[in-house]
Design an enzyme around this catalytic site. Sequence first.
Site, short mmCIF file in Angstrom:
data_model
loop_
_atom_site.label_atom_id
_atom_site.label_comp_id
_atom_site.label_asym_id
_atom_site.label_seq_id
_atom_site.Cartn_x
_atom_site.Cartn_y
_atom_site.Cartn_z
N GLU A 439 -33.25 -19.83 -19.60
CA GLU A 439 -32.56 -18.94 -20.53
C GLU A 439 -32.89 -17.47 -20.27
O GLU A 439 -33.41 -16.77 -21.13
CB GLU A 439 -32.91 -19.31 -21.98
N GLU A 514 -32.14 -28.77 -22.02
CA GLU A 514 -32.57 -28.73 -23.43
C GLU A 514 -31.43 -29.28 -24.29
O GLU A 514 -30.26 -28.93 -24.08
CB GLU A 514 -32.92 -27.30 -23.89
C1 GAL Z 1 -34.26 -22.42 -26.51
C2 GAL Z 1 -35.47 -22.02 -25.68
C3 GAL Z 1 -36.69 -22.74 -26.13
C4 GAL Z 1 -36.83 -22.64 -27.62
C5 GAL Z 1 -35.62 -23.22 -28.28
C6 GAL Z 1 -35.69 -23.19 -29.79
O1 GAL Z 1 -33.27 -21.49 -26.44
O2 GAL Z 1 -35.24 -22.28 -24.32
O3 GAL Z 1 -37.80 -22.21 -25.49
O4 GAL Z 1 -37.01 -21.31 -27.96
O5 GAL Z 1 -34.51 -22.46 -27.86
O6 GAL Z 1 -34.46 -23.61 -30.37
#
Ligand code: GAL
Length: 939
Positions: A439, A514
Amino acid sequence: MKTTFTQKTILSFFLLCSFHLLAQNKLGRELILIDKDWRFSFGHLYDTKKDFGHAEGYFSYLTKTGFADGPAVSGFDDRAWRKLDLPHDWAVEQPFSENASFSHGFKAVGKNFPEKSIGWYRKKITIPNEDLGRVISLKFDGVFRNSKVFFNGFYLGTQESGYNGFEYDVTAYVNYGGENTIVVRVDASMEEGWFYEGAGIYRHVYLQKTNLIHVALNGTYVTSEIENNNAVITAEVKLENKGHYEGNVEISQTVLDASGKQVASNTESISAPEFYKTNVCSSKLNVKNPLLWDIDSPNLYQLITEIKSEGKVIDQYKTSFGIRTIKFDPENGFFLNGKHVKLKGTNNHQDHAGIGTALPDEIQYYRIKKLKEMGSNAYRCSHHPPTPELLKACDELGMLVIDETRLMGINDYHLNDLKRMMERDRNHPSIFCWSVGNEEWQIEGGITGERITNIMQDFSKSIDPTRPVTVGISSGFKSGISSVVEIMGYNYLGNGDIDAHRNQFKNQPGMGTEEGSTFATRGIYFTDDAKHYQSAYDKKPRPTFYSIEEGWKFYAERPYLAGMFIWTGFDYRGEPTPYGWPSVTSYFGMMDVCGFPKDNVFYLKSWWGKEPVLHVLPHWNWSGMEGKEIEVWTYSNCDEVELFLNKKSLGKKKMEQNGHLEWKVNYVPGTLEAVGYKDGKKVLSDVQKTTGKAENIKLSLDKQNVLKGNVSVVTVETTDKNGLHVPTANDEITFSIKGGKILGVGNGDPTSLESDQFIDDITLVAINNFKEQKETNASLPLQLLNYAENQWTEAFKDRDYKKQAPSYIYKGEFDLKSNSASNMVSFFYKKIGVETVVFINRNKVEPSKEDTQKYILNTSILKEGKNTIHIAATPLQKIKDWDVMNTDPGIIQVITPAEPWKRKLFNGYAQIIIQKDENVGEVVLSASAKGLRAAILKN
Ligand code: GAL
């Protein structure tokens, strides 16, 4: 002493540079863990006085070699500092504060807490004379962060990132046959991540001794190719020569199977590298019918690399590795050993309840086992290189890993960190993919991101061409990094059209790096924003985010997607979204910070695991809710589930693939039972029973925690009179231990501001206003006389050392914030005289037996506020004009004993991590609470 040291250094260099080096070095490699017996104290971020005068000298450690000052000097008096063992995280020891960092979980450290942002560590080690001629180095697995290391007052270097391992060669500075001092100054004022990162030397430290010719740091690289039940192993070894030996050395490479049996070997002869250079030697070895490394059978082999000269082994180096194949296919996802494996992964940070980032090795195994138990087969190290023990646990337990570097970029800072991570980790069979970023909003959608990715990707191939590279991407999946990254890393369904991206980039494999970011509080079934509790039913958390079930269905239905990584496996400190203070941990985990399962674990177990599963939620203790409607869900992989309340069927429902079942039930206390059917036959049942009030404390060792070691995870809960676990209990439990120590306590409550650790507080109090008067004779008073107030002058100011008085009386002051009778107060005297008598508040005090320069002060002679100290002393004499004389009388140490260890249960559970003392047969943990029957656990 100084002369001896210099002589020895010169001698060692003479030997180092002399003709035939190998003959002197009969000893091979030694790697000695030096985690025990460090001294620790806080310094100060910008007040050099409070930083023990470090960097105040006319010459700094950067000006002249060996010009360290403050605690970096070998002879610095650290007797009053705290004694501790590594790994150590000082952040977790601190209280919580609203002024602290949201992303880091509100612990009172960081730039707003300058007195808790610098940590000094000191350790003394003896290096024997026999080590002369070997390469001596210090090896750190990771220090958070910006560490400066000194050895015998010599500055060794700065390591900025808190996540990489590093090594310093100290050979030239060693005091052979005597004491050597390691000093580490750690500056945790700046954050690298947006999640809890801890503070201090939170990973292992080793002293390494090798021959001048040795396997270089992370100097082996083992790869394999499998053909017809035969594995061809390529074993590469990088040799380094820190001496002048010229000639050949023999390199023998032996492969041992898990039982230690030799299965292949090879010997080559190569010429030794030139002085301070390296040579690489590559050997081929055949392993017939190899036992492949797999998720279910994580078979490992060991490569033993021996370097021989004139028939003698001069280095032996062990590399654990696995034989397996990996492949990403843009149509069909991921293949391990030719078999399709859907990646059922979780993202995780590295902290755990009670202990922050200072995880004993046993806890790494505990956590990986918990994830495996949930059915997970893959782990993403978000967003930084992990400690080596995590990878070891993944290798041994069968967990695939995405290993991730911290920062994207193409400069030395970025590429060197990537290189070091890859060289350190590339022999782990568990690692199937490198991640070079996550990100990076500034660049991910554009040309800069594309260029950086291309470089990092190609660069990584020069270190390990056997694994692909991914980046987790979140702001649209069309351009920039998405268009060039080898394995597309989709961060969240809601962030773009995954199918559309795939249709445009048909040859690019992809996975969900993710997914989730759902909110749930363990044991909570009604969201209560006032209390900062999120209901644990798996529901869409935010408009653009999806539930775990929605996410998994999406990935499960698309063969082209290799799988997904849930954000996150465990809750972690920091990022307490959707709330803020006083919430201090995240809500994203499938498990809480302790590893206690939230209900989602059973959803995943149902569809990720192999065992039959049936779980009914919520608990059935809803006193006061009689007659009200409660949502009842079941997670199961049975064909059908039937729900019963007090034996009355509430209907049988068909389970959809990757789904769950729901009922609405009017609450009546009693027994809620779910029955699972497969092929029409009852196979499982799960029950939630209304319990009575908590009566007994129950302590149990976690059954997952089977790794042989001294650290154990203990579950604390209460039961009612029938022995039923009480899911709503929030009692505070007090603990005591014999034969070991408690490392930390936790309970998974995201809003708990209770202490994680109960350790004695050590305050160091300076002696101020130090003054003197000359005395006319050398005999020291046994009782303090009265001294004319106007005769006191600043101590040691303009002292003429050639014309000193026969004796002096000195006077100073120190302030005590409190003078509780339970405090332990000591004066650590630093010699300012030959003969000395010390008076505290006019009372003569005696030195202690263990240390003649330490005075244990009874609190009855002390008072809160200002105290006085008088020292009568005959003066020290200079031997040489340029001798620098000590003028510091020492320091007062106040130890305030910690309260007893305690923790509240949260929705029925708390966790306590204990460590058995070495050489102790049994550790005994006792737990008690008001109104509850106490419990004892022996291990
Ligand atoms: C993502 C990020 C993670 C965490 C997560 C929380 O965007 O890559 O590290 O912050 O969001 O929702």
